[in-house]
Write an enzyme that holds these catalytic residues in place. Structure first.
Site, PDB file in Angstrom:
ATOM      1  N   HIS A  72      -3.627   4.828 -11.314  1.00 23.45           N
ATOM      2  CA  HIS A  72      -3.842   4.450  -9.909  1.00 23.45           C
ATOM      3  C   HIS A  72      -5.246   3.876  -9.781  1.00 23.45           C
ATOM      4  O   HIS A  72      -6.221   4.562 -10.059  1.00 23.45           O
ATOM      5  CB  HIS A  72      -3.706   5.670  -8.998  1.00 23.45           C
ATOM      6  CG  HIS A  72      -2.282   6.008  -8.680  1.00 23.45           C
ATOM      7  ND1 HIS A  72      -1.914   6.738  -7.584  1.00 23.45           N
ATOM      8  CD2 HIS A  72      -1.130   5.674  -9.319  1.00 23.45           C
ATOM      9  CE1 HIS A  72      -0.589   6.867  -7.564  1.00 23.45           C
ATOM     10  NE2 HIS A  72      -0.098   6.234  -8.609  1.00 23.45           N
ATOM     11  N   TYR A 200      -4.575  10.215   1.792  1.00 24.27           N
ATOM     12  CA  TYR A 200      -5.310  11.360   2.354  1.00 24.27           C
ATOM     13  C   TYR A 200      -5.406  11.112   3.857  1.00 24.27           C
ATOM     14  O   TYR A 200      -5.990  10.106   4.272  1.00 24.27           O
ATOM     15  CB  TYR A 200      -6.714  11.446   1.756  1.00 24.27           C
ATOM     16  CG  TYR A 200      -6.752  11.919   0.309  1.00 24.27           C
ATOM     17  CD1 TYR A 200      -6.910  13.269   0.009  1.00 24.27           C
ATOM     18  CD2 TYR A 200      -6.627  11.030  -0.743  1.00 24.27           C
ATOM     19  CE1 TYR A 200      -6.956  13.711  -1.314  1.00 24.27           C
ATOM     20  CE2 TYR A 200      -6.669  11.463  -2.071  1.00 24.27           C
ATOM     21  CZ  TYR A 200      -6.830  12.812  -2.341  1.00 24.27           C
ATOM     22  OH  TYR A 200      -6.869  13.261  -3.646  1.00 24.27           O
ATOM     23  N   PRO A 292      -8.865  21.721  -3.221  1.00 22.49           N
ATOM     24  CA  PRO A 292      -8.205  20.651  -3.983  1.00 22.49           C
ATOM     25  C   PRO A 292      -8.385  19.246  -3.413  1.00 22.49           C
ATOM     26  O   PRO A 292      -7.931  18.275  -4.031  1.00 22.49           O
ATOM     27  CB  PRO A 292      -6.724  21.060  -3.967  1.00 22.49           C
ATOM     28  CG  PRO A 292      -6.578  22.025  -2.859  1.00 22.49           C
ATOM     29  CD  PRO A 292      -7.894  22.677  -2.646  1.00 22.49           C
ATOM     30  N   LYS A 296     -10.544  17.831  -8.098  1.00 16.59           N
ATOM     31  CA  LYS A 296     -11.587  18.054  -9.101  1.00 16.59           C
ATOM     32  C   LYS A 296     -11.425  19.320  -9.951  1.00 16.59           C
ATOM     33  O   LYS A 296     -12.145  19.486 -10.933  1.00 16.59           O
ATOM     34  CB  LYS A 296     -12.966  18.123  -8.407  1.00 16.59           C
ATOM     35  CG  LYS A 296     -13.427  16.779  -7.862  1.00 16.59           C
ATOM     36  CD  LYS A 296     -13.959  15.895  -8.968  1.00 16.59           C
ATOM     37  CE  LYS A 296     -14.084  14.459  -8.585  1.00 16.59           C
ATOM     38  NZ  LYS A 296     -13.000  13.575  -9.000  1.00 16.59           N
ATOM     39  N   TYR A 384     -14.692  10.095  -6.972  1.00 16.99           N
ATOM     40  CA  TYR A 384     -13.276  10.442  -7.082  1.00 16.99           C
ATOM     41  C   TYR A 384     -12.766  10.181  -8.502  1.00 16.99           C
ATOM     42  O   TYR A 384     -12.053  10.994  -9.092  1.00 16.99           O
ATOM     43  CB  TYR A 384     -12.444   9.649  -6.061  1.00 16.99           C
ATOM     44  CG  TYR A 384     -11.020  10.148  -5.946  1.00 16.99           C
ATOM     45  CD1 TYR A 384     -10.688  11.174  -5.066  1.00 16.99           C
ATOM     46  CD2 TYR A 384     -10.008   9.634  -6.746  1.00 16.99           C
ATOM     47  CE1 TYR A 384      -9.399  11.653  -4.982  1.00 16.99           C
ATOM     48  CE2 TYR A 384      -8.717  10.104  -6.679  1.00 16.99           C
ATOM     49  CZ  TYR A 384      -8.413  11.121  -5.786  1.00 16.99           C
ATOM     50  OH  TYR A 384      -7.126  11.609  -5.711  1.00 16.99           O
TER      51      TYR A 384
HETATM   52  P1  RFL Z   1      -5.936  28.565 -14.858  1.00 13.29           P
HETATM   53  O1  RFL Z   1      -5.006  27.374 -14.770  1.00 13.29           O
HETATM   54  O2  RFL Z   1      -5.967  29.487 -13.712  1.00 13.29           O
HETATM   55  O3  RFL Z   1      -5.534  29.347 -16.188  1.00 13.29           O
HETATM   56  C1  RFL Z   1      -6.064  30.633 -16.455  1.00 13.29           C
HETATM   57  C2  RFL Z   1      -5.092  31.341 -17.368  1.00 13.29           C
HETATM   58  O4  RFL Z   1      -5.647  32.619 -17.721  1.00 13.29           O
HETATM   59  C3  RFL Z   1      -4.618  33.614 -17.625  1.00 13.29           C
HETATM   60  N1  RFL Z   1      -5.275  34.907 -17.396  1.00 13.29           N
HETATM   61  C4  RFL Z   1      -5.472  35.816 -18.366  1.00 13.29           C
HETATM   62  N2  RFL Z   1      -5.132  35.809 -19.655  1.00 13.29           N
HETATM   63  C5  RFL Z   1      -5.482  36.897 -20.386  1.00 13.29           C
HETATM   64  N3  RFL Z   1      -6.118  37.969 -19.874  1.00 13.29           N
HETATM   65  C6  RFL Z   1      -6.468  38.022 -18.580  1.00 13.29           C
HETATM   66  N4  RFL Z   1      -7.094  39.086 -18.092  1.00 13.29           N
HETATM   67  C7  RFL Z   1      -6.147  36.911 -17.769  1.00 13.29           C
HETATM   68  N5  RFL Z   1      -6.333  36.604 -16.460  1.00 13.29           N
HETATM   69  C8  RFL Z   1      -5.803  35.411 -16.259  1.00 13.29           C
HETATM   70  C9  RFL Z   1      -3.742  33.136 -16.476  1.00 13.29           C
HETATM   71  O5  RFL Z   1      -2.435  33.685 -16.550  1.00 13.29           O
HETATM   72  C10 RFL Z   1      -3.764  31.621 -16.676  1.00 13.29           C
HETATM   73  O6  RFL Z   1      -2.699  31.171 -17.497  1.00 13.29           O
HETATM   74  O7  RFL Z   1      -7.440  28.106 -15.143  1.00 13.29           O
HETATM   75  P2  RFL Z   1      -8.003  26.876 -15.997  1.00 13.29           P
HETATM   76  O8  RFL Z   1      -7.327  26.800 -17.351  1.00 13.29           O
HETATM   77  O9  RFL Z   1      -9.466  26.963 -15.915  1.00 13.29           O
HETATM   78  O10 RFL Z   1      -7.478  25.563 -15.195  1.00 13.29           O
HETATM   79  C11 RFL Z   1      -7.956  25.262 -13.909  1.00 13.29           C
HETATM   80  C12 RFL Z   1      -6.893  24.497 -13.112  1.00 13.29           C
HETATM   81  O11 RFL Z   1      -5.683  25.216 -13.187  1.00 13.29           O
HETATM   82  C13 RFL Z   1      -7.304  24.308 -11.639  1.00 13.29           C
HETATM   83  O12 RFL Z   1      -8.663  23.963 -11.545  1.00 13.29           O
HETATM   84  C14 RFL Z   1      -6.477  23.183 -10.945  1.00 13.29           C
HETATM   85  O13 RFL Z   1      -5.125  23.508 -10.880  1.00 13.29           O
HETATM   86  C15 RFL Z   1      -7.003  22.907  -9.519  1.00 13.29           C
HETATM   87  N6  RFL Z   1      -6.223  21.867  -8.810  1.00 13.29           N
HETATM   88  C16 RFL Z   1      -6.428  20.531  -9.062  1.00 13.29           C
HETATM   89  N7  RFL Z   1      -7.325  20.132  -9.980  1.00 13.29           N
HETATM   90  C17 RFL Z   1      -7.486  18.791 -10.258  1.00 13.29           C
HETATM   91  O14 RFL Z   1      -8.332  18.444 -11.094  1.00 13.29           O
HETATM   92  N8  RFL Z   1      -6.741  17.813  -9.637  1.00 13.29           N
HETATM   93  C18 RFL Z   1      -5.810  18.125  -8.708  1.00 13.29           C
HETATM   94  O15 RFL Z   1      -5.119  17.214  -8.223  1.00 13.29           O
HETATM   95  C19 RFL Z   1      -5.643  19.526  -8.357  1.00 13.29           C
HETATM   96  N9  RFL Z   1      -4.749  19.895  -7.448  1.00 13.29           N
HETATM   97  C20 RFL Z   1      -5.272  22.248  -7.859  1.00 13.29           C
HETATM   98  C21 RFL Z   1      -4.551  21.215  -7.185  1.00 13.29           C
HETATM   99  C22 RFL Z   1      -5.020  23.586  -7.564  1.00 13.29           C
HETATM  100  C23 RFL Z   1      -4.092  23.899  -6.596  1.00 13.29           C
HETATM  101  N10 RFL Z   1      -3.881  25.270  -6.343  1.00 13.29           N
HETATM  102  C24 RFL Z   1      -2.615  25.892  -6.452  1.00 13.29           C
HETATM  103  C25 RFL Z   1      -5.023  26.118  -6.199  1.00 13.29           C
HETATM  104  C26 RFL Z   1      -3.615  21.522  -6.215  1.00 13.29           C
HETATM  105  C27 RFL Z   1      -3.401  22.859  -5.895  1.00 13.29           C
HETATM  106  C28 RFL Z   1      -2.408  23.141  -4.806  1.00 13.29           C
HETATM  107  C1  PHB Z   2      -1.453  16.731  -6.377  1.00 11.30           C
HETATM  108  O1  PHB Z   2      -0.790  15.737  -6.714  1.00 11.30           O
HETATM  109  O2  PHB Z   2      -1.010  17.881  -6.496  1.00 11.30           O
HETATM  110  C2  PHB Z   2      -2.804  16.522  -5.815  1.00 11.30           C
HETATM  111  C3  PHB Z   2      -3.338  15.248  -5.781  1.00 11.30           C
HETATM  112  C4  PHB Z   2      -4.596  15.042  -5.230  1.00 11.30           C
HETATM  113  C5  PHB Z   2      -5.307  16.124  -4.737  1.00 11.30           C
HETATM  114  C6  PHB Z   2      -4.788  17.401  -4.797  1.00 11.30           C
HETATM  115  C7  PHB Z   2      -3.529  17.607  -5.342  1.00 11.30           C
HETATM  116  O3  PHB Z   2      -6.535  15.906  -4.177  1.00 11.30           O
END
Ligand code: RFL
Ligand code: PHB
Length: 389
Positions: A72, A200, A292, A296, A384
């Site tokens: 994109h 957005y 989110p 980032k 971004y």
């Molecule tokens: P995670 O993905 O939370 O993984 C951590 C893992 O550790 C395990 N764990 C343990 N394992 C062993 N012993 C323990 N005591 C433990 N405690 C926990 C867990 O089960 C898990 O498997 O962290 P990690 O790897 O640092 O990854 C981070 C990302 O997951 C997170 O930053 C993103 O998902 C945030 N996020 C987004 N980030 C982006 O860069 N672009 C996006 O578009 C974006 N959209 C989002 C998002 C997060 C969202 N939510 C649900 C908060 C959209 C949403 C809705």
């Molecule tokens: C997503 O596709 O889940 C998504 C995209 C952009 C954002 C957050 C989440 O800023």
């Protein structure tokens, strides 16, 4: 068991680090609390910065991403009935790539299995010990059996609710936090996206985001109250709310259908300092959280992995600790900039409880200014698409 690097957490940070280390013949063990299927069923990020795409290539796991990822080179911002586009590639020669976190994680698990890397699932009672000595170790249980791993280094990739951060004594750790007074209700639906780029939306009814996973899988979000429950949101109610928050000219292309996933995420900004304590390093959500809005979270986790992987490589290949010694400072410098951008996007696009008409006009004026001003657009595009590592 003995290894060079023990990684607590098998989410994207832990798996990416393990795979990069494997490529350099550095031995790592990953400990994950859940099952692989559970980790893969979480629907999260969707936007990858170039830095993460490059790391996936370096880890040798970018085959499917290259085939299926959607580049994109711009995004749409709307406010009320108005909308405009930020053309990223006019200001910075890099697009972002739409490719779900679920797919990133699946590719990493597949690669780890293929190379015979050790991953222990369903670990319980993880305790990180003696990190300020030269012989740190992790104890844990699997199916009731006590186990132990000795390592040179331990990396906490266990997300916001993990145990690693708490291993740093409270007097040595400083936490910074801001909780936002709303959440995001997200759905996934097997419908074509309303637009070929993300939208957005700032509207009087609250924020909305139109995203996607592919040409027949849409991901949409609407701002909801902090205490809301998905039980309060039928699909029909969700689609109505989304439609109302988009300018009419965009909403008329909305194709609705049954949701195949529906969940609510709270919004929070959080940073812990330092990100290293003795021979323990923190990566990703274990050390910081962003709302989110700027996409980032996963990308900032990837930049941590980049700094730590290169530091560990330098240590194991050249016996040089410069990279690991500078890890916390380098990672935090970039983290804080991503925190600022995510906080700013959140502030300018959401409706805040108690927000006055004046506050709403300020948001509108800021968005109108970005629409008209190339320097403001460039600043947004550069942030971004992702600051350099
Ligand atoms: P995670 O993905 O939370 O993984 C951590 C893992 O550790 C395990 N764990 C343990 N394992 C062993 N012993 C323990 N005591 C433990 N405690 C926990 C867990 O089960 C898990 O498997 O962290 P990690 O790897 O640092 O990854 C981070 C990302 O997951 C997170 O930053 C993103 O998902 C945030 N996020 C987004 N980030 C982006 O860069 N672009 C996006 O578009 C974006 N959209 C989002 C998002 C997060 C969202 N939510 C649900 C908060 C959209 C949403 C809705
Ligand atoms: C997503 O596709 O889940 C998504 C995209 C952009 C954002 C957050 C989440 O800023």
């Amino acid at each position: 068991m003995k290894t060079q690097v023990a990684i607590v957490g098998g989410g994207p940070s832990g798996l990416l680090l393990a795979q990069l280390l494997y490529k350099r013949n550095i031995d790592a063990v990953v400990l994950e609390r859940q099952t692989r299927d559970y980790v893969l069923q979480r629907i999260r990020a969707g936007i990858l910065e170039r830095g993460l795409v490059d790391l996936m290539h370096e880890a040798g796991v970018a085959g499917r991403l290259q085939q299926e990822g959607l580049a994109h080179d711009g995004t749409v911002i709307s406010y009320g009935a108005e909308h405009f586009r930020i053309p990223f590639t006019k200001y910075i020669a890099k697009p972002v790539v739409v490719y779900g976190q679920t797919e990133v994680t699946r590719d990493l698990y597949d690669a780890r299995e293929a190379c015979g890397g050790v991953t222990e699932f369903r670990v319980e009672d993880v305790v990180i010990n003696d990190v300020t000595t030269a012989r740190p170790y992790v104890t844990y249980r699997v199916e009731g059996q006590a186990r132990r791993i000795d390592a040179d280094y331990i990396v906490g990739c266990d997300g916001f609710h993990g145990v690693s951060r708490q291993t740093i004594p409270s007097e040595a750790r400083k936490e910074f936090e801001k909780v936002y007074p709303f959440g995001w209700l997200g759905i996934l639906s097997e419908t074509p996206p309303v637009n070929d780029e993300l939208i957005y939306a700032n509207s009087d009814q609250g924020f909305a985001l139109c995203s996607m996973r592919n040409e027949n899988l849409s991901r949409y979000y609407v701002q909801c109250s902090q205490s809301d429950s998905t039980d309060n949101w039928s699909d029909a109610k969700f689609w109505d709310a989304l439609r109302q928050r988009l300018p009419e000219s965009l909403a008329e292309n909305l194709v609705t259908g049954p949701s195949i996933e529906k969940s609510i995420a709270p919004l929070r900004s959080f940073v812990v300092e330092p990100m290293r304590w003795g021979n323990l390093f923190l990566c990703g959500d274990a050390a910081h959280i962003v709302p989110p809005t700027g996409a980032k979270g996963l990308n900032t986790a990837a930049s941590d992995v980049h700094y730590l992987y290169n530091g560990l490589r330098q240590f194991y290949e050249d016996d040089d600790t410069t990279g690991i010694d500078g890890y916390s400072e380098k990672a935090l410098a970039r983290v804080w900039k991503a925190e600022r951008f995510s906080w700013w996007m959140t502030s300018v696009l959401h409706r805040f409880p108690g927000q006055t008409d004046f506050d709403a006009r300020m948001q509108r004026a800021e968005l109108a200014f970005i629409r008209e001003n190339e320097a403001a657009q460039a600043s947004m595009a550069i942030n971004y698409v992702g600051l350099p590592y």
